[in-house]
Design a protein around this motif. Sequence first.
Motif, mmCIF file in Angstrom:
data_model
loop_
_atom_site.group_PDB
_atom_site.id
_atom_site.type_symbol
_atom_site.label_atom_id
_atom_site.label_comp_id
_atom_site.label_asym_id
_atom_site.label_seq_id
_atom_site.Cartn_x
_atom_site.Cartn_y
_atom_site.Cartn_z
ATOM 1 N N THR A 73 0.831 -1.192 0.000
ATOM 2 C CA THR A 73 0.000 0.000 0.000
ATOM 3 C C THR A 73 0.870 1.247 0.000
ATOM 4 O OG1 THR A 73 -1.659 1.257 1.228
ATOM 5 C CG2 THR A 73 -0.145 -0.057 2.529
ATOM 6 N N ASN A 74 0.386 2.286 -0.655
ATOM 7 C CA ASN A 74 1.106 3.555 -0.691
ATOM 8 C C ASN A 74 0.704 4.495 0.428
ATOM 9 O OD1 ASN A 74 2.620 2.958 -3.039
ATOM 10 N ND2 ASN A 74 0.882 3.490 -4.337
ATOM 11 N N ALA A 75 -0.232 4.077 1.262
ATOM 12 C CA ALA A 75 -0.683 4.947 2.342
ATOM 13 C C ALA A 75 0.457 5.242 3.316
ATOM 14 C CB ALA A 75 -1.844 4.294 3.095
ATOM 15 N N ALA A 76 0.555 6.503 3.722
ATOM 16 C CA ALA A 76 1.489 6.842 4.796
ATOM 17 C C ALA A 76 0.893 6.354 6.114
ATOM 18 C CB ALA A 76 1.718 8.348 4.837
ATOM 19 N N ILE A 77 1.741 5.885 7.023
ATOM 20 C CA ILE A 77 1.283 5.358 8.310
ATOM 21 C C ILE A 77 1.914 6.166 9.431
ATOM 22 C CG2 ILE A 77 1.260 3.363 9.858
ATOM 23 C CD1 ILE A 77 1.292 1.566 7.385
ATOM 24 N N VAL A 78 1.064 6.758 10.267
ATOM 25 C CA VAL A 78 1.513 7.480 11.464
ATOM 26 C C VAL A 78 1.049 6.674 12.663
ATOM 27 C CG1 VAL A 78 1.390 9.614 12.803
ATOM 28 C CG2 VAL A 78 1.347 9.705 10.283
ATOM 29 N N MET A 79 1.986 6.187 13.454
ATOM 30 C CA MET A 79 1.633 5.347 14.598
ATOM 31 C C MET A 79 1.498 6.174 15.868
ATOM 32 S SD MET A 79 3.483 1.679 14.052
ATOM 33 C CE MET A 79 2.032 0.938 14.789
ATOM 34 N N ALA A 97 6.258 1.952 9.131
ATOM 35 C CA ALA A 97 5.578 3.181 9.544
ATOM 36 C C ALA A 97 6.411 4.392 9.117
ATOM 37 C CB ALA A 97 5.364 3.193 11.054
ATOM 38 N N ASP A 98 5.728 5.472 8.772
ATOM 39 C CA ASP A 98 6.414 6.667 8.279
ATOM 40 C C ASP A 98 6.700 7.672 9.381
ATOM 41 O OD1 ASP A 98 6.344 6.298 5.228
ATOM 42 O OD2 ASP A 98 4.286 5.897 5.816
ATOM 43 N N ASP A 99 5.917 7.647 10.435
ATOM 44 C CA ASP A 99 6.089 8.612 11.510
ATOM 45 C C ASP A 99 5.410 8.053 12.748
ATOM 46 O OD1 ASP A 99 6.846 10.910 12.838
ATOM 47 O OD2 ASP A 99 5.964 12.282 11.371
ATOM 48 N N TYR A 100 5.656 8.677 13.872
ATOM 49 C CA TYR A 100 4.968 8.275 15.093
ATOM 50 C C TYR A 100 4.740 9.498 15.969
ATOM 51 C CZ TYR A 100 9.564 8.556 17.317
ATOM 52 O OH TYR A 100 10.783 8.993 17.775
ATOM 53 N N VAL A 101 3.695 9.432 16.774
ATOM 54 C CA VAL A 101 3.388 10.467 17.756
ATOM 55 C C VAL A 101 3.217 9.763 19.088
ATOM 56 C CG1 VAL A 101 1.777 12.270 18.471
ATOM 57 C CG2 VAL A 101 2.280 11.939 16.038
ATOM 58 N N THR A 102 3.859 10.290 20.120
ATOM 59 C CA THR A 102 3.839 9.651 21.434
ATOM 60 C C THR A 102 2.704 10.191 22.289
ATOM 61 O OG1 THR A 102 6.244 9.365 21.346
ATOM 62 C CG2 THR A 102 5.194 9.166 23.502
ATOM 63 N N LYS A 103 1.909 9.284 22.864
ATOM 64 C CA LYS A 103 0.846 9.664 23.788
ATOM 65 C C LYS A 103 1.433 10.020 25.155
ATOM 66 C CE LYS A 103 -2.793 6.686 21.881
ATOM 67 N NZ LYS A 103 -3.740 5.598 22.200
ATOM 68 N N ALA A 153 9.436 -0.794 -3.480
ATOM 69 C CA ALA A 153 8.359 -0.432 -2.563
ATOM 70 C C ALA A 153 8.976 0.274 -1.363
ATOM 71 C CB ALA A 153 7.590 -1.675 -2.126
ATOM 72 N N LEU A 154 9.013 1.601 -1.417
ATOM 73 C CA LEU A 154 9.636 2.399 -0.364
ATOM 74 C C LEU A 154 8.573 3.158 0.408
ATOM 75 C CD1 LEU A 154 12.661 3.977 -2.300
ATOM 76 C CD2 LEU A 154 12.636 1.881 -0.936
ATOM 77 N N THR A 155 8.747 3.234 1.716
ATOM 78 C CA THR A 155 7.888 4.095 2.514
ATOM 79 C C THR A 155 8.291 5.549 2.264
ATOM 80 O OG1 THR A 155 9.327 4.165 4.457
ATOM 81 C CG2 THR A 155 7.795 2.299 4.291
ATOM 82 N N THR A 156 7.470 6.457 2.765
ATOM 83 C CA THR A 156 7.753 7.886 2.604
ATOM 84 C C THR A 156 9.133 8.233 3.125
ATOM 85 O OG1 THR A 156 5.400 8.376 2.872
ATOM 86 C CG2 THR A 156 6.934 10.198 3.176
ATOM 87 N N ARG A 157 9.443 7.787 4.309
ATOM 88 C CA ARG A 157 10.731 8.131 4.923
ATOM 89 C C ARG A 157 11.892 7.467 4.197
ATOM 90 N NH1 ARG A 157 10.238 11.409 8.722
ATOM 91 N NH2 ARG A 157 8.535 11.476 10.227
ATOM 92 N N GLU A 158 11.710 6.239 3.771
ATOM 93 C CA GLU A 158 12.770 5.562 3.026
ATOM 94 C C GLU A 158 13.076 6.310 1.735
ATOM 95 O OE1 GLU A 158 11.531 1.117 4.630
ATOM 96 O OE2 GLU A 158 11.207 1.652 2.540
ATOM 97 N N PHE A 159 12.030 6.717 1.028
ATOM 98 C CA PHE A 159 12.243 7.449 -0.220
ATOM 99 C C PHE A 159 12.960 8.770 0.038
ATOM 100 C CE2 PHE A 159 11.350 10.395 -3.576
ATOM 101 C CZ PHE A 159 11.440 9.636 -4.728
ATOM 102 N N ASP A 160 12.498 9.513 1.033
ATOM 103 C CA ASP A 160 13.112 10.808 1.336
ATOM 104 C C ASP A 160 14.591 10.651 1.675
ATOM 105 O OD1 ASP A 160 10.691 12.045 0.944
ATOM 106 O OD2 ASP A 160 10.180 12.166 3.066
#
Length: 228
Positions: A73-79, A97-103, A153-160
């Motif tokens: 899938t090409n969807a970006a994933i924010v965990m 996963a492309d990014d994460y936000v900490t609770k 098949a690269l994630t957003t961060r891998e491509f950048d």
Amino acid sequence: MNAHVLVVEDDATVRDVVARYLGDAGHRVELAGDGPSGLEAAVRGEPDVVVLDLMLPGLSGLEVCRALRARRTNAAIVMLTALGEEDDRVLGLELGADDYVTKPFSPRELVLRVGSVLRRTAPVDGPDAPLVDGDLRVEPAARRAFLGAVELALTTREFDLLAFLLARPGRAFTRAELLAQVWGWDFGDHSTVTVHVRRLREKIEADPTQPRRIATIWGTGYRYDGAA
């Protein structure tokens, strides 16, 4: 940039607050309350971004992330991860996963992170020349990369990260510099860079254990040397 955002979160209060903030930012928001329904919604609806809680009933966020990346899938994933879940956060990055936000987090911060990944995944207007190293070809304007005839098949961060390094061969960067210059983070876990370099090597190196393209500079960071 308005987008289709799928929020997979079992806490109804968090889910509703996040949905309201994302909707106010102009995004079309879809909600799911557990892992199986979130995975089904992501496969069916092809969202631009999946905001994915780590701890979910039915299937964990990690399992959903793994399943989505297996489908290419090409969807970006924010965990969404809790404090103290560093190992799981790193595993999430390793799974794509492309990014994460900490609770606990600010809903405004999450909206900014979603906007950030959307900007990075958007095709770039303009005549950006392809970046080529032997059989590796990166097309920044189209956000596509090929090894020989096979599209990677690269994630957003891998491509950048790959495009950044390939455009600057022979220059060493610290992990902190890569965090700041590639992803715009003034702070963050340096293991994020390490994880993405390891994933990139698995995709572009003939032998990831003996990398020739992305070299480790001990005590510093990384340098793109090329395949030759």
